[in-house]
Scaffold this active site. Structure first.
Site, PDB file in Angstrom:
ATOM      1  N   LYS A 196       0.882  -1.184   0.000  1.00  0.00           N
ATOM      2  CA  LYS A 196       0.000   0.000   0.000  1.00  0.00           C
ATOM      3  C   LYS A 196       0.910   1.221   0.000  1.00  0.00           C
ATOM      4  O   LYS A 196       1.442   1.618   1.042  1.00  0.00           O
ATOM      5  CB  LYS A 196      -0.858  -0.033   1.258  1.00  0.00           C
ATOM      6  CG  LYS A 196      -2.199   0.677   1.215  1.00  0.00           C
ATOM      7  CD  LYS A 196      -2.217   2.076   0.691  1.00  0.00           C
ATOM      8  CE  LYS A 196      -2.179   3.127   1.768  1.00  0.00           C
ATOM      9  NZ  LYS A 196      -1.896   4.468   1.221  1.00  0.00           N
ATOM     10  N   GLU A 271       9.259   1.940  10.883  1.00  0.00           N
ATOM     11  CA  GLU A 271      10.328   2.929  10.668  1.00  0.00           C
ATOM     12  C   GLU A 271       9.639   4.276  10.696  1.00  0.00           C
ATOM     13  O   GLU A 271       8.890   4.599   9.773  1.00  0.00           O
ATOM     14  CB  GLU A 271      10.977   2.728   9.290  1.00  0.00           C
ATOM     15  CG  GLU A 271      11.454   1.329   8.983  1.00  0.00           C
ATOM     16  CD  GLU A 271      12.708   0.963   9.728  1.00  0.00           C
ATOM     17  OE1 GLU A 271      13.269   1.845  10.408  1.00  0.00           O
ATOM     18  OE2 GLU A 271      13.116  -0.202   9.650  1.00  0.00           O
ATOM     19  N   CYS A 304      13.725  11.465   6.517  1.00  0.00           N
ATOM     20  CA  CYS A 304      13.552  11.064   7.929  1.00  0.00           C
ATOM     21  C   CYS A 304      14.873  11.115   8.691  1.00  0.00           C
ATOM     22  O   CYS A 304      14.899  11.387   9.886  1.00  0.00           O
ATOM     23  CB  CYS A 304      12.964   9.666   8.002  1.00  0.00           C
ATOM     24  SG  CYS A 304      13.957   8.438   7.134  1.00  0.00           S
ATOM     25  N   GLU A 400       9.135  16.667  14.699  1.00  0.00           N
ATOM     26  CA  GLU A 400       9.602  16.584  13.315  1.00  0.00           C
ATOM     27  C   GLU A 400       8.766  17.489  12.407  1.00  0.00           C
ATOM     28  O   GLU A 400       7.538  17.426  12.431  1.00  0.00           O
ATOM     29  CB  GLU A 400       9.463  15.134  12.834  1.00  0.00           C
ATOM     30  CG  GLU A 400       9.925  14.929  11.409  1.00  0.00           C
ATOM     31  CD  GLU A 400       9.629  13.523  10.894  1.00  0.00           C
ATOM     32  OE1 GLU A 400       8.494  13.049  11.079  1.00  0.00           O
ATOM     33  OE2 GLU A 400      10.529  12.908  10.302  1.00  0.00           O
TER      34      GLU A 400
END
Ligand code: NAD
Length: 500
Positions: A196, A271, A304, A400
């Site tokens: 997906k 992750e 990231c 973040e």
């Protein structure tokens, strides 16, 4: 800083050249299931390079039924793919790697149009890296020998069994490379997959599914469900027939998926996001550190692993800032297809608003903008931004942003540097800049993160463990770690002298 960002260039010609490579459907049981525009079961994907040019494609928008069909196909496909020898699977995965290389230009341009990824970097580096992921895991599986020994009068054999159907959910940044990184170990281990991809950059996943069929995957081994996370994604992870879930994305979504995995007692790796420190010690090569710091604006900060919290020894702050500004001034904003561009646009207008929201709140909290601080009008670029935060508790330090926004803080000694580096809930990656081997080891070891680079960034051996501490992730991927996750280990014990 060169700013060519506000003149959106036409995408017509490049889109026409890759239209043959666009697959808008789901791949279920080896068949394409096309989008149903009559029932509005579609979603648009647009190009951040020219948002107003209209949709690149109308994609199939999966729902609970799509998810059930895709998992059903993966269950059926597992009978065959899971029973193949590792050599048979390796042959198909190597063929897939060959096809990826053959289709480098299409993959690179699709990714650039769909997500805004720098075209040259994609073409010259990341497509090949995607192919390497399939080769690496094919070869690792072949090299794996079963461990056998005798103890307590029993012949012991440890067998690595494929776990079953795996759901693979991926984010919109670097979508092609990250997908191959997760799909390759699942398939090499003998699991069937339902992939997906993210709804903001679904195109390269369609082409990859097509190449997987061309490579000779049996029906149901490799399935693709396109659509929205809260719709088809949520249905996929809730299906009790799924035996592994591997996810890359935000901590917020990771929590939802973790709940679903817990409900069905399914092993799950995640992750997640990062807020990496970039620590510049007083004895560092200041110019190299400042150059690397300025390049954290790369990919519009949608990375990231980026070192977004710059932590500099107070005694070298002025020297560092002068060099940082020099390198940041040299960065050119522009169209990701132009080789002279360093920084392309952000992925989506909603994301630009999100980035700007962080900057506005940082200022409201008392932060000082040292450069940038605003969206670029007429495009989806955001100005490379550096903020001196009001305090270490400020949201801009603690959360973040996933955009071209860095913070600058100083420290007076090594202990304070380590304390600041370890002061967020994240723990994905970190960078340390020093010329002392002793400090490299001491500070590198004291930082709590899954990956710590000293005087380097991003380069990594693919067999090394990869993952995050804290809210940056659960579990480790990379090399054998991913194969272990995708396998069930069985110990077979046969009593001596009872079989002939
Ligand atoms: P996201 O969490 O919004 O979405 C990721 C994927 O999850 C998408 O495919 C989305 O459709 C799907 N999804 C959303 N809700 C879902 C649900 N309820 N059930 C199942 N699936 C669902 O993340 P994003 O915005 O696409 O990506 C950015 C994030 O990914 C950042 O936090 C970034 O740091 C992180 N990231 C981490 C790594 C890493 O290796 N640690 C790598 C790349 C990106």
């Amino acid at each position: 800083m060169t700013d060519r960002s506000s003149t959106a260039q036409s995408i017509d010609e490049d889109l026409a050249a890759v239209r043959h490579a666009i697959r808008t459907g789901h791949m279920i049981g080896g068949q394409w299931v096309e989008p149903d525009s009559a029932t509005s079961a579609t979603f648009e994907t647009r190009s951040p390079l020219n948002w107003d040019a209209g949709p690149l494609a109308l994609m199939a928008r999966g729902d609970a039924q799509t998810a059930a069909a895709a998992v059903g196909a993966a269950v059926d496909g597992f009978t065959e793919w899971g029973a193949w020898t590792v050599h048979q699977r390796a042959e198909v995965l190597h063929r897939l790697a060959d096809l990826i290389i053959e289709h480098t230009d299409d993959i690179a341009m699709l990714e650039t149009l769909d997500m805004g990824f720098m075209h040259e970097s994609m073409r010259a580096r990341l497509v090949g890296r995607g192919a390497t992921n399939f080769r690496l895991y094919a070869d690792l599986m072949v090299e794996h020998t079963e461990r056998a020994w005798n103890a307590k009068n029993l012949d012991h054999v440890v067998q690595r069994m494929p776990a079953g159907p795996a759901v693979v959910i991926t984010p919109w940044n670097a979508p092609f490379m990250l997908s191959t990184w997760k799909l390759a170990p699942a398939l090499a281990a003998g699991n069937t997959v339902v992939h997906k991809p993210a709804e903001w950059s679904p195109l390269s996943a369609g082409l990859l599914a097509d190449l997987a069929q061309q490579a000779g995957m049996p029906p149901g081994a490799y399935n693709l469900a396109q659509g929205i996370g809260s719709e088809v994604g949520a249905a996929l992870v809730a299906d009790p027939r799924v035996r592994r879930i591997t996810f890359t994305g935000s901590p917020e979504t990771g929590r939802h998926i973790g709940h679903a995995a817990a409900e069905n007692l399914v092993p799950f790796t995640a992750e997640l996001g990062g807020k990496g420190p970039l620590v510049v010690l007083a004895d560092a090569d200041v110019d190299a550190a400042a150059h690397r710091a300025a390049w954290q604006f790369d990919d519009s900060g949608q990375v990231c692993l980026a070192g977004t919290r710059i932590l500099v020894d107070e005694s070298i702050r002025d020297d560092f800032m002068e060099r940082f500004n020099h390198h940041a001034d040299a960065l050119a904003l522009g169209d990701s297809r132009d080789p002279n561009t360093d920084i392309g646009p952000a992925v989506h207008p909603t994301h630009v608003d999100r980035i700007h929201g962080f900057v506005e709140r940082a200022v409201a909290e008392g932060g000082r903008i040292l450069r940038g601080g605003a969206p670029v009008s007429g495009s989806l670029h955001y100005q490379p931004t550096l903020i001196e935060p009001a305090s270490n508790d400020a949201e801009i330090v603690q959360r973040e942003v996933f955009g071209p926004v860095l913070t600058l803080q100083t420290f007076t000694d090594e202990n304070e540097a380590v304390a600041l580096a370890n002061s967020t809930a994240y723990g994905l990656s970190a960078m340390v800049w020093t010329t002392s081997a002793e400090r490299a080891n001491r500070v590198g070891r004291a930082i709590r993160a899954g990956l710590v680079w000293v005087n380097a960034f991003l380069v990594r051996d693919l067999t090394a463990p990869f993952g995050g501490c804290g809210i940056s992730g659960i579990g480790r991927e990379g090399g054998d770690h991913a194969l272990d996750f995708h396998s069930d280990l069985k110990t077979l014990m046969i009593l001596d002298d009872t079989v002939h």
